[in-house]
Design a protein around this motif. Structure first.
Motif, PDB file in Angstrom:
ATOM      1  N   ASP A  71       7.255  14.824   4.229  1.00  0.00           N
ATOM      2  CA  ASP A  71       8.323  14.291   3.375  1.00  0.00           C
ATOM      3  C   ASP A  71       9.636  14.535   4.089  1.00  0.00           C
ATOM      4  N   LYS A 105       6.593   6.417   1.485  1.00  0.00           N
ATOM      5  CA  LYS A 105       7.333   5.355   0.806  1.00  0.00           C
ATOM      6  C   LYS A 105       7.625   4.242   1.798  1.00  0.00           C
ATOM      7  N   CYS A 108       3.550   2.728   0.784  1.00  0.00           N
ATOM      8  CA  CYS A 108       3.200   2.746  -0.638  1.00  0.00           C
ATOM      9  C   CYS A 108       4.511   2.666  -1.420  1.00  0.00           C
ATOM     10  N   ALA A 109       4.426   2.494  -2.737  1.00  0.00           N
ATOM     11  CA  ALA A 109       5.641   2.324  -3.546  1.00  0.00           C
ATOM     12  C   ALA A 109       6.513   3.574  -3.505  1.00  0.00           C
ATOM     13  N   ALA A 110       5.882   4.759  -3.390  1.00  0.00           N
ATOM     14  CA  ALA A 110       6.614   6.025  -3.302  1.00  0.00           C
ATOM     15  C   ALA A 110       5.848   6.924  -2.341  1.00  0.00           C
ATOM     16  N   ASN A 111       6.451   8.053  -1.921  1.00  0.00           N
ATOM     17  CA  ASN A 111       5.716   9.018  -1.102  1.00  0.00           C
ATOM     18  C   ASN A 111       4.485   9.475  -1.881  1.00  0.00           C
ATOM     19  N   SER A 112       3.310   9.184  -1.355  1.00  0.00           N
ATOM     20  CA  SER A 112       2.073   9.378  -2.116  1.00  0.00           C
ATOM     21  C   SER A 112       0.981   9.983  -1.253  1.00  0.00           C
ATOM     22  N   ASP A 125       1.637  10.536  -6.827  1.00  0.00           N
ATOM     23  CA  ASP A 125       3.059  10.375  -6.487  1.00  0.00           C
ATOM     24  C   ASP A 125       3.651  11.771  -6.282  1.00  0.00           C
ATOM     25  N   SER A 127       6.737  12.934  -5.789  1.00  0.00           N
ATOM     26  CA  SER A 127       7.963  13.345  -6.484  1.00  0.00           C
ATOM     27  C   SER A 127       7.757  13.485  -7.992  1.00  0.00           C
TER      28      SER A 127
END
Length: 414
Positions: A71, A105, A108-112, A125, A127
């Protein structure tokens, strides 16, 4: 090789791996039982020699899944390799997982993190600490999963299947044998360039197979030698990713961890079938100049051509004639354009855009330009000129001493 009288496993026998993960330096580890392999070639070692966490004291012995969580906003917390069984960090994720892989991210749509168990994929997800579960029946049950060069691979048996991390979609002919791509094994990884057979080592052949697979095009994708480099354009986008362009190819420069490789420009910017003359980044967009046309692409996980483009240089930037290079300095609204032995400034906030300054240059035959916190670099063949700032550049009357392009700067081969 033996350990306590037992033969070490040989991954060329067709092993089903327990887990696959890169470390923070980009070295890939393949895990099987108490053993691991480091990199795409080489023999097995005991896992606990590299990772104390896997010592018998911890009663792990083997891992069900492993992935590196990275991250960028939280390096202290999230630059680790996670080994499973370890579910306390990831509430809502079941025990006895089959596989896990990071998905940053943008991809994918968010850091996953994608956790695989049977045909179910649990998308965690990082966060929000929330989980969404999907079922991908069409994908084989993954015993390990791996992200490499921004692509995703499900390993099953000694085969793998490449998949889309958002939809699970599989494009292309799969499964493929991992021994022909991800490791050096005698008799695997035959690769042809046109009609010429390569006699490269197994390891090189397999890596070329892998790059060929990623690129989705035939052809030679070897990284160029620094002494032979002649670039057409170079830029750093707002996300901090740097690219250089040469002929029909481009290379991303910030991918130390995944290695640097050249790809066709049309892979990312499909309308640019004949290469580029100059490229610059501004306000989350990439401006790509070829002949008399300007193509503007919106940045994102994928670059998309803005409706109504290309437009002419005159219409978009208020200039005419061949552009040798273009660059924007940090937090500025001016694009500096090199034409022959002159530098033109165009204010990107003005409507219509027009030339706001013109200066003679102390150098000519410039191929590309880049401006960052360290100053301005103007590239000419396999050399470059460095200036502290644009002010220093336009105040100079003589060309400074040139420097050789190195692997550190452009990711070429020294």
């Amino acid at each position: 090789h033996t350990h306590d009288g037992h033969a070490m496993p040989n991954r060329c026998d067709g092993i089903e791996f327990d887990a696959i993960s890169p470390d923070e330096k980009g070295v890939t580890y393949f895990f099987k039982g108490p053993y691991l392999w480091k990199g795409f070639h080489g023999s097995a070692h005991l896992s606990n020699e590299s990772f104390e966490e896997l010592d018998d004291i911890h009663h792990i012995g083997h891992v069900d899944a492993a992935f590196r969580m990275h991250d960028a906003e939280n390096l202290d917390d999230h630059d680790h390799i996670y080994f499973f069984l370890l579910t306390e960090d990831f509430p809502g994720i079941p025990d006895h997982l089959d596989a896990a892989v990071e998905c940053p991210k943008g991809e994918c749509a968010a850091n996953s993190v994608l956790f695989f168990k049977g045909h179910d994929v649990h998308v965690y997800d990082i966060s929000t600490k929330t989980v969404k579960t999907k079922t991908w029946d069409h994908l084989p049950v993954c015993t390990s999963a791996f992200r490499w060069q921004e692509h995703y691979y499900c390993f099953h048996g000694h085969n793998f299947t490449r998949f889309n991390p958002v939809t699970g979609e599989v494009n292309g002919t799969y499964p493929k044998d991992a021994r022909a791509y991800f490791m050096s094994c005698p008799g695997f990884g035959e690769f042809k360039f046109g009609s010429n057979h390569t006699t490269a080592s197994y390891c090189t052949r397999n890596l070329l197979n892998l790059l060929y697979l990623i690129a989705g095009h035939g052809g030679d994708y070897e990284v160029p030698k620094c002494s032979e480099v002649k670039i057409d354009a170079i830029t750093t986008d707002d996300a901090g990713k740097s690219y250089f362009f040469a002929g029909p190819m481009y290379m991303r420069l910030d991918t130390h961890r995944d290695g640097r490789h050249a790809f066709k420009i049309t892979r990312m910017w499909k309308e640019l079938t004949n290469g580029v003359d100059a490229v610059f980044s501004y306000a989350d967009k990439m401006y790509m100049i070829k002949d008399d046309d300007v193509y503007i692409y919106k940045s994102g996980p994928h670059y998309t051509l803005i409706e109504g483009y290309p437009k002419t240089l005159k219409e978009e930037l208020g200039i005419e004639g061949h552009v040798d290079a273009a660059f924007v300095c940090n937090n500025e609204n001016i694009v500096h354009i090199v034409q022959g032995k002159k530098l033109l400034d165009v204010d990107l906030t003005a409507t219509p855009r027009a030339i706001t300054g013109e200066w003679p240059l102390p150098v000519s035959d410039i191929d590309a330009g880049l401006c960052d916190a360290k100053g301005v670099n103007l590239f000419q063949g396999s050399h470059y000129y460095h200036y502290e700032s644009v002010k220093t550049l336009v105040a100079s009357r003589m060309a400074p001493e040139s420097h050789d392009i190195t692997a550190e700067i452009l990711g070429c081969q020294d």
